[in-house]
Design an enzyme around this catalytic site. Structure first.
Site, PDB file in Angstrom:
ATOM      1  N   TYR A  19       0.838  -1.204   0.000  1.00 25.18           N
ATOM      2  CA  TYR A  19       0.000   0.000   0.000  1.00 25.18           C
ATOM      3  C   TYR A  19       0.875   1.258   0.000  1.00 25.18           C
ATOM      4  O   TYR A  19       0.575   2.227  -0.685  1.00 25.18           O
ATOM      5  CB  TYR A  19      -0.940   0.020   1.213  1.00 25.18           C
ATOM      6  CG  TYR A  19      -1.947   1.151   1.112  1.00 25.18           C
ATOM      7  CD1 TYR A  19      -3.155   0.960   0.430  1.00 25.18           C
ATOM      8  CD2 TYR A  19      -1.672   2.408   1.642  1.00 25.18           C
ATOM      9  CE1 TYR A  19      -4.065   1.988   0.285  1.00 25.18           C
ATOM     10  CE2 TYR A  19      -2.585   3.451   1.492  1.00 25.18           C
ATOM     11  CZ  TYR A  19      -3.779   3.237   0.825  1.00 25.18           C
ATOM     12  OH  TYR A  19      -4.666   4.247   0.676  1.00 25.18           O
ATOM     13  N   ASP A  31       2.281  21.147 -20.048  1.00 26.34           N
ATOM     14  CA  ASP A  31       1.640  19.863 -20.296  1.00 26.34           C
ATOM     15  C   ASP A  31       2.673  19.057 -21.072  1.00 26.34           C
ATOM     16  O   ASP A  31       2.827  19.225 -22.285  1.00 26.34           O
ATOM     17  CB  ASP A  31       0.361  20.068 -21.112  1.00 26.34           C
ATOM     18  CG  ASP A  31      -0.359  18.762 -21.396  1.00 26.34           C
ATOM     19  OD1 ASP A  31       0.301  17.703 -21.337  1.00 26.34           O
ATOM     20  OD2 ASP A  31      -1.561  18.792 -21.681  1.00 26.34           O
ATOM     21  N   LYS A  51       0.880   8.380 -23.139  1.00 28.26           N
ATOM     22  CA  LYS A  51       1.409   8.788 -24.451  1.00 28.26           C
ATOM     23  C   LYS A  51       2.907   8.461 -24.506  1.00 28.26           C
ATOM     24  O   LYS A  51       3.254   7.314 -24.680  1.00 28.26           O
ATOM     25  CB  LYS A  51       1.153  10.276 -24.694  1.00 28.26           C
ATOM     26  CG  LYS A  51      -0.204  10.794 -24.199  1.00 28.26           C
ATOM     27  CD  LYS A  51      -1.378  10.428 -25.067  1.00 28.26           C
ATOM     28  CE  LYS A  51      -2.733  10.705 -24.443  1.00 28.26           C
ATOM     29  NZ  LYS A  51      -3.054  12.051 -24.057  1.00 28.26           N
ATOM     30  N   PHE A  66      -6.208  22.303 -24.856  1.00 26.83           N
ATOM     31  CA  PHE A  66      -6.493  20.874 -24.973  1.00 26.83           C
ATOM     32  C   PHE A  66      -7.772  20.630 -24.172  1.00 26.83           C
ATOM     33  O   PHE A  66      -7.982  21.250 -23.131  1.00 26.83           O
ATOM     34  CB  PHE A  66      -5.341  20.006 -24.450  1.00 26.83           C
ATOM     35  CG  PHE A  66      -5.623  18.543 -24.670  1.00 26.83           C
ATOM     36  CD1 PHE A  66      -5.570  18.013 -25.950  1.00 26.83           C
ATOM     37  CD2 PHE A  66      -6.011  17.731 -23.621  1.00 26.83           C
ATOM     38  CE1 PHE A  66      -5.891  16.674 -26.170  1.00 26.83           C
ATOM     39  CE2 PHE A  66      -6.331  16.390 -23.843  1.00 26.83           C
ATOM     40  CZ  PHE A  66      -6.264  15.867 -25.116  1.00 26.83           C
ATOM     41  N   THR A  67      -8.603  19.721 -24.665  1.00 30.98           N
ATOM     42  CA  THR A  67      -9.954  19.520 -24.114  1.00 30.98           C
ATOM     43  C   THR A  67      -9.982  19.394 -22.590  1.00 30.98           C
ATOM     44  O   THR A  67     -10.582  20.212 -21.902  1.00 30.98           O
ATOM     45  CB  THR A  67     -10.590  18.271 -24.750  1.00 30.98           C
ATOM     46  OG1 THR A  67      -9.670  17.182 -24.603  1.00 30.98           O
ATOM     47  CG2 THR A  67     -10.874  18.490 -26.229  1.00 30.98           C
ATOM     48  N   ARG A  87     -11.954  16.369 -34.434  1.00 35.09           N
ATOM     49  CA  ARG A  87     -11.322  17.445 -33.682  1.00 35.09           C
ATOM     50  C   ARG A  87     -11.756  18.736 -34.377  1.00 35.09           C
ATOM     51  O   ARG A  87     -11.082  19.245 -35.254  1.00 35.09           O
ATOM     52  CB  ARG A  87      -9.794  17.309 -33.700  1.00 35.09           C
ATOM     53  CG  ARG A  87      -9.256  16.340 -32.650  1.00 35.09           C
ATOM     54  CD  ARG A  87      -9.539  16.854 -31.263  1.00 35.09           C
ATOM     55  NE  ARG A  87      -9.032  16.019 -30.178  1.00 35.09           N
ATOM     56  CZ  ARG A  87      -9.769  15.630 -29.133  1.00 35.09           C
ATOM     57  NH1 ARG A  87     -11.056  15.904 -29.068  1.00 35.09           N
ATOM     58  NH2 ARG A  87      -9.232  14.960 -28.140  1.00 35.09           N
ATOM     59  N   PHE A 115     -17.753  15.593 -27.202  1.00 37.49           N
ATOM     60  CA  PHE A 115     -17.263  14.728 -28.284  1.00 37.49           C
ATOM     61  C   PHE A 115     -17.184  13.273 -27.861  1.00 37.49           C
ATOM     62  O   PHE A 115     -17.269  12.377 -28.695  1.00 37.49           O
ATOM     63  CB  PHE A 115     -15.894  15.216 -28.793  1.00 37.49           C
ATOM     64  CG  PHE A 115     -14.832  15.254 -27.730  1.00 37.49           C
ATOM     65  CD1 PHE A 115     -14.703  16.352 -26.900  1.00 37.49           C
ATOM     66  CD2 PHE A 115     -13.966  14.174 -27.549  1.00 37.49           C
ATOM     67  CE1 PHE A 115     -13.726  16.385 -25.903  1.00 37.49           C
ATOM     68  CE2 PHE A 115     -12.990  14.205 -26.572  1.00 37.49           C
ATOM     69  CZ  PHE A 115     -12.873  15.309 -25.741  1.00 37.49           C
TER      70      PHE A 115
HETATM   71  C1  LIG Z   1      -4.146  12.822 -23.300  1.00 35.81           C
HETATM   72  C2  LIG Z   1      -3.783  14.182 -22.943  1.00 35.81           C
HETATM   73  C3  LIG Z   1      -4.185  14.750 -21.727  1.00 35.81           C
HETATM   74  C4  LIG Z   1      -5.102  14.039 -20.748  1.00 35.81           C
HETATM   75  O1  LIG Z   1      -4.538  12.901 -20.241  1.00 35.81           O
HETATM   76  P1  LIG Z   1      -5.393  11.584 -19.855  1.00 35.81           P
HETATM   77  O2  LIG Z   1      -4.358  10.600 -19.452  1.00 35.81           O
HETATM   78  O3  LIG Z   1      -6.158  11.192 -21.069  1.00 35.81           O
HETATM   79  O4  LIG Z   1      -6.295  11.955 -18.733  1.00 35.81           O
HETATM   80  C5  LIG Z   1      -3.754  16.034 -21.454  1.00 35.81           C
HETATM   81  N1  LIG Z   1      -3.001  16.734 -22.302  1.00 35.81           N
HETATM   82  C6  LIG Z   1      -2.600  16.227 -23.490  1.00 35.81           C
HETATM   83  C7  LIG Z   1      -1.752  17.039 -24.408  1.00 35.81           C
HETATM   84  C8  LIG Z   1      -2.978  14.936 -23.856  1.00 35.81           C
HETATM   85  O5  LIG Z   1      -2.604  14.447 -25.043  1.00 35.81           O
END
Ligand SMILES: *Cc1c(COP(=O)(O)O)cnc(C)c1O
Length: 463
Positions: free
Chosen positions: A77, A220, A263, A129-130, A387, A454
């Site tokens: 844990y 980010d 990613k 970004f969304t 997009r 979306f």
């Molecule tokens: C995918 C992504 C996010 C969000 O991350 P999640 O792991 O999907 O929650 C944020 N910023 C960018 C640029 C991304 O590609």
């Protein structure tokens, strides 16, 4: 006369050890599946998809080394050895001394937005970004896009379309005052602009500006390795530097980062919040316990932390990133050769079809990119995503659709998953839809969820 330079093909720096069968439905079956999914590719069952280019998020193939690491998961844990391995790597590879793991990127976005934003603040960024913008808005900030104009023009061939326009940034700071800027939110390569990087020079200027005005600068860093690769390729003075060194040099300018590990890190789940600021870290460490889990696991299993730690070591290997971006380039160049309109230059993670040019007879309010993504799926079982106007959502003040300049279909390559033949099939399918484009009609939205529409919105074909 100089001898013509011989061009040598290159191949992926791996061989395949485990395979997962995929199947292709008939056109009739796909037409039915698309209708049942409200013509939203997010609502299809993945079993009904032949080649899945929906996203590169968590869809990566892990290496044998990562899988071996999964077996070494320490499922304690608190204080598992995998956490410490990951922490060491966050220090070494991102140059950030403090960090908390999170279950994915948006969890880190949630926390950093809550920590740094006061209601009424502003967050300037190089295009939105969304999930990032939504968390910033939910914390009470107004997001302001300060990316260079070229980013909004699909055919503008600029090597660093992800750059921040310092004039736009300075104008905002002058208007609202530096104390009202929660932080500058810089991303690279910029997903919504078509996977376009920023340059080191631009970052240095933004950093200098931020220092001068005492504004925080955060990144980010979800795709930071792809950005580092483009700097190596396109910016003077970096061709001989390693990806790892370029990444560290980028990171030297930021106070902190959030990362979706799904990613660059080539895992299936995970996220990171890392910083040089001890006070921010202290708050994050408190908050993670509320939303994610103890600060030494952050909503993940020990085995996931180990896969992340190992993926982080692999992501900065030159051959790995070269093959990744090289595959995207191969895909994009094939479409360009056929005269199909895509965002240029080809980005780091995906090819973006320009739906406004592909379907010029469909007005934006009839969702051309949504329509195009559905048509490609029906043609061949290749799944991409919208997009454009659907992803852009509504203006929180007026409630109207936002009308982004870019109306795109994104076809994203998962890392180490598909071969060149899969790409060839996708290209053939897109070419076929291109040939019959004039007969394609738009759509209407028949269900609209409140957030990030979306993902779950539903559509019907216009007659
Ligand atoms: C995918 C992504 C996010 C969000 O991350 P999640 O792991 O999907 O929650 C944020 N910023 C960018 C640029 C991304 O590609």
């Amino acid at each position: 006369m100089a001898k013509a330079k011989k061009v040598r093909s290159w191949a992926e720096p791996f061989k395949i050890k485990v395979v997962e069968p995929i199947k292709m439905l008939t056109v009739k079956e796909r037409e039915k599946a698309a209708k049942e999914a409200g013509y939203n590719t997010f609502l299809l069952r993945s079993e009904d998809v032949y080649i899945d280019l929906l996203t590169d998020s968590g869809t990566n193939a892990m290496s044998d080394n990562q899988w071996a690491g999964m077996m070494l998961g320490d499922e304690a844990y608190a204080g598992s050895r995998n956490f410490y391995h990951l922490w060491d790597n966050v220090n070494k590879i991102y140059g950030m001394p403090y960090f908390v793991p999170t279950h994915q990127g948006r969890a880190a976005e949630h926390m950093i937005s809550k920590i740094l934003i006061k209601p009424g603040d502003y967050v300037p960024g190089n295009m939105y970004f969304t999930t990032t913008r939504l968390h910033q808005e939910m914390a009470g900030a107004t997001f302001v896009d300060v990316i260079i104009d070229e980013a909004h023009t699909p055919e503008a061939d600029h090597p660093f379309k992800g750059n921040i326009d310092l004039k736009k940034l300075a104008k905002l700071v002058k208007e609202v005052g530096a104390e009202k800027i929660a932080y500058i939110s810089m991303a690279g390569p910029v997903n919504m602009a078509g996977g376009q990087p920023f340059s080191m020079k631009n970052l240095e200027k933004v950093h200098e500006f931020a220092q001068k005005h005492k504004i925080r600068l955060w990144m980010d860093a979800t795709r930071a390795v792809e950005n580092a690769y483009f700097i190596k390729l396109r910016e003077r003075g970096y061709s001989k530097k390693s990806i790892g060194d370029i990444l560290l040099q980028m990171m030297s300018h930021f106070e902190g980062i959030w990362v979706s590990a799904k990613k660059d890190l080539m895992v299936n789940i995970g996220g990171i919040l890392a910083t040089k600021d001890e006070r921010v870290f202290e708050e994050a460490r408190n908050m993670v316990v509320v939303y994610e889990g103890l600060h030494t696991y952050g909503g993940l299993a020990g085995r996931d932390l180990e896969a992340m730690a190992r993926g982080m070591e692999e992501m900065i290997q030159f051959d790995t990133i070269k093959a990744r971006v090289g595959q995207v380039e191969y895909f994009g160049n094939k479409l360009i050769d056929l005269g199909i309109p895509i965002v240029r230059p080809v980005g780091g993670h995906a090819v973006f079809l320009d739906a406004k040019k592909f379907l010029p007879h469909i007005p934006q309010d009839e969702f051309p990119a949504q329509t195009l993504a559905a048509e490609i799926y029906i043609d061949s079982g290749v799944r991409g995503m919208e997009r454009g106007i659907v992803s852009a959502g509504r203006d929180p003040k007026t409630g109207d659709h936002r009308h982004p300049k870019l109306e795109l279909v994104r076809l994203t390559l998962p890392r180490r998953v598909y071969t060149q033949s899969h790409i060839d099939v996708a290209v053939e399918s897109i070419a076929e839809v291109w040939d019959k484009r004039k007969s394609i009609k738009g759509m209407k939205m028949i269900y609209e969820p409140k957030y990030l529409r979306f993902f779950q919105g539903r559509f019907a074909r216009l007659k």
